[in-house]
Design an enzyme around this catalytic site. Structure first.
Site, PDB file in Angstrom:
ATOM      1  N   HIS A 100      28.309  74.967 -70.814  1.00 36.29           N
ATOM      2  CA  HIS A 100      28.256  74.197 -69.580  1.00 36.29           C
ATOM      3  C   HIS A 100      29.465  74.513 -68.709  1.00 36.29           C
ATOM      4  O   HIS A 100      30.564  74.746 -69.226  1.00 36.29           O
ATOM      5  CB  HIS A 100      28.216  72.700 -69.886  1.00 36.29           C
ATOM      6  CG  HIS A 100      27.147  72.304 -70.842  1.00 36.29           C
ATOM      7  ND1 HIS A 100      25.817  72.577 -70.626  1.00 36.29           N
ATOM      8  CD2 HIS A 100      27.207  71.678 -72.050  1.00 36.29           C
ATOM      9  CE1 HIS A 100      25.099  72.114 -71.643  1.00 36.29           C
ATOM     10  NE2 HIS A 100      25.927  71.566 -72.519  1.00 36.29           N
ATOM     11  N   HIS A 128      27.815  76.437 -77.872  1.00 33.52           N
ATOM     12  CA  HIS A 128      27.409  75.536 -78.945  1.00 33.52           C
ATOM     13  C   HIS A 128      25.894  75.520 -79.059  1.00 33.52           C
ATOM     14  O   HIS A 128      25.171  75.971 -78.157  1.00 33.52           O
ATOM     15  CB  HIS A 128      27.925  74.116 -78.684  1.00 33.52           C
ATOM     16  CG  HIS A 128      27.400  73.504 -77.423  1.00 33.52           C
ATOM     17  ND1 HIS A 128      27.960  73.751 -76.186  1.00 33.52           N
ATOM     18  CD2 HIS A 128      26.355  72.653 -77.174  1.00 33.52           C
ATOM     19  CE1 HIS A 128      27.297  73.101 -75.252  1.00 33.52           C
ATOM     20  NE2 HIS A 128      26.304  72.418 -75.822  1.00 33.52           N
ATOM     21  N   ARG A 148      22.444  79.638 -70.868  1.00 40.35           N
ATOM     22  CA  ARG A 148      22.027  79.946 -72.232  1.00 40.35           C
ATOM     23  C   ARG A 148      22.432  81.367 -72.619  1.00 40.35           C
ATOM     24  O   ARG A 148      22.503  82.256 -71.771  1.00 40.35           O
ATOM     25  CB  ARG A 148      20.510  79.768 -72.369  1.00 40.35           C
ATOM     26  CG  ARG A 148      20.061  78.337 -72.110  1.00 40.35           C
ATOM     27  CD  ARG A 148      18.556  78.192 -72.066  1.00 40.35           C
ATOM     28  NE  ARG A 148      18.166  76.796 -71.882  1.00 40.35           N
ATOM     29  CZ  ARG A 148      18.090  76.185 -70.713  1.00 40.35           C
ATOM     30  NH1 ARG A 148      18.358  76.872 -69.604  1.00 40.35           N
ATOM     31  NH2 ARG A 148      17.751  74.918 -70.634  1.00 40.35           N
TER      32      ARG A 148
END
Length: 402
Positions: free
Chosen positions: A98, A263, A282
């Protein structure tokens, strides 16, 4: 105090049984991935104040200062700044990262200026906000969090005995940490599709074999990668995942995931809280778009311990999961029968989620104002409304940092 009616999101990776079990409902046979509690416009909770169910975002929009408090509106704007979820992973989520707040604002403005359709599959930024998040395990919970030390990642990869992985191990040993991790991740994401699929297949077979070998180093890690590969055969994200720390949380343990930290959640049930954003880049274990240049710009190539968190108990019984973020504050109360009621600070909006037993929310001084929450039920408490908790069970409290 307002009981929430919440939406379950049926993403393909969701467990078919974990959320129904929490709610005391019959499984539908379909995956049920996330139970959303909050005012995100994608699936806002609903409250009924006597005139029928109304979306919580509409309630807040009608009078932000009354619902959120003037201090919260001044700090974060006229919107609930966090989203609370119950997350149930039956298969791996994508390996993702993010942006920070500055990156999110710039990325959103750029895509808006270029006219990238909001629903375009290649759009990266759905809003101008960052998305720090935290997951607290309700069951044993497997995940990936942050980069391993390069030398450790090289050992793990070399032990697979796959020739096409050796160049990655060599890079990890030969260069400084940030350079080594960047070069290897870029090489994995840039590899030709057929060649990397063959490497993933060979690595998966080796990982499955080593996972079942008594005494093998990294056996639990190899088992996690092999399981991920069964959901995404040939996906280059399986190799990218080997650069990351594999973590198994026990119930009550947590992970905080800041900006730029790669993550993935692999398996288990947990309570998740995040800033109210949907910005995700992603890098594997997904059929969705991967923007490699933007991803490499956002990722922080820093290795280290994933930092498993445990709650810090206060004298009043509140157990806080400390996080370096203002948009949310997550804690829990484990209530025993006959104990004094816990009076909550009324300075900011709150969402209360019962995850075990039965608890009661009361207005101090008004014995008739009681809201009972069973397992899986939740409530919204506007800012300024004094509330006390009692009963027998566990309650998670989501609010903003003071």
């Amino acid at each position: 105090m307002n009981r929430l009616t919440n939406t379950v999101r049926p993403y393909a990776w969701g467990s078919a049984t974990a959320i129904p079990e929490l709610l005391g409902a019959e499984p539908t046979g379909e995956p049920q991935a996330e139970l959303w509690m909050g005012a995100h416009p994608g699936a806002p909770s609903r409250v009924d104040r006597g005139d029928g169910p109304v979306p919580l975002d509409a309630v807040i929009d009608a009078d932000p200062a009354a619902e959120l408090g003037e201090a919260t509106v001044k700090r974060f704007g006229p919107h609930l700044p966090f989203l609370l979820k119950v997350l149930a992973a039956g298969a791996p989520l994508s390996v993702q990262v993010h942006p920070d707040l500055e990156q999110a604002r710039a990325g959103f403005a750029d895509e808006e200026a270029r006219g990238v359709p909001f629903d375009a599959p290649h759009r990266n930024y759905k809003d101008p906000n960052h998305k720090p998040e935290m997951i607290v395990a309700l069951s044993p919970f497997d995940g990936l969090c942050g980069f391993r030390r390069p030398a450790e990642a090289a050992d793990l990869i070399e032990a697979l005995g796959v020739d096409t992985l050796r160049p990655y191990a060599d890079i990890l040993r030969a260069h400084p940490e940030d350079q080594a991790l960047r070069e290897v991740l870029a090489a994995i994401l840039g590899a030709e599709a057929e060649a990397i699929a063959e490497t993933v297949h060979a690595a998966t077979e080796a990982a499955a074999r080593l996972a079942g070998t008594p005494g093998a180093r990294y056996a639990a890690d190899y088992a996690a990668y092999a399981k991920a590969a069964r959901s995404f055969p040939g996906d280059r994200g399986v190799i990218a995942a080997m650069l990351l720390n594999h973590v198994r949380l026990q119930p009550g343990e947590a992970l905080y995931l800041g900006a730029g930290v790669p993550h993935a959640y692999l398996d288990g049930l947990g309570v998740e809280i995040m800033a109210n954003s949907d910005n995700v880049l992603r890098c594997g274990l997904t059929p969705k778009h991967i923007d490699v240049p933007e991803l490499l710009r956002i990722v922080r190539f820093e290795a280290g311990d994933p930092g498993v968190l445990r709650p810090e108990a206060a004298p009043d019984g509140e157990e806080l999961y400390a996080a370096p973020i203002d948009e949310f504050r997550l804690s829990r109360y484990v209530l025993a029968p006959g104990a004094d009621a816990r009076v909550l600070d009324p300075g900011a909006p709150q969402i209360l989620l019962c995850t075990s037993g039965t608890v009661r929310l009361r207005t101090p001084g008004d014995p008739g104002d009681v809201l009972t929450l069973a397992r899986g039920e939740s409530a919204f408490v506007p800012a300024g409304e004094r509330t006390a908790l009692d009963g027998e069970g566990t309650v998670f409290r989501a609010t903003v940092a003071s």
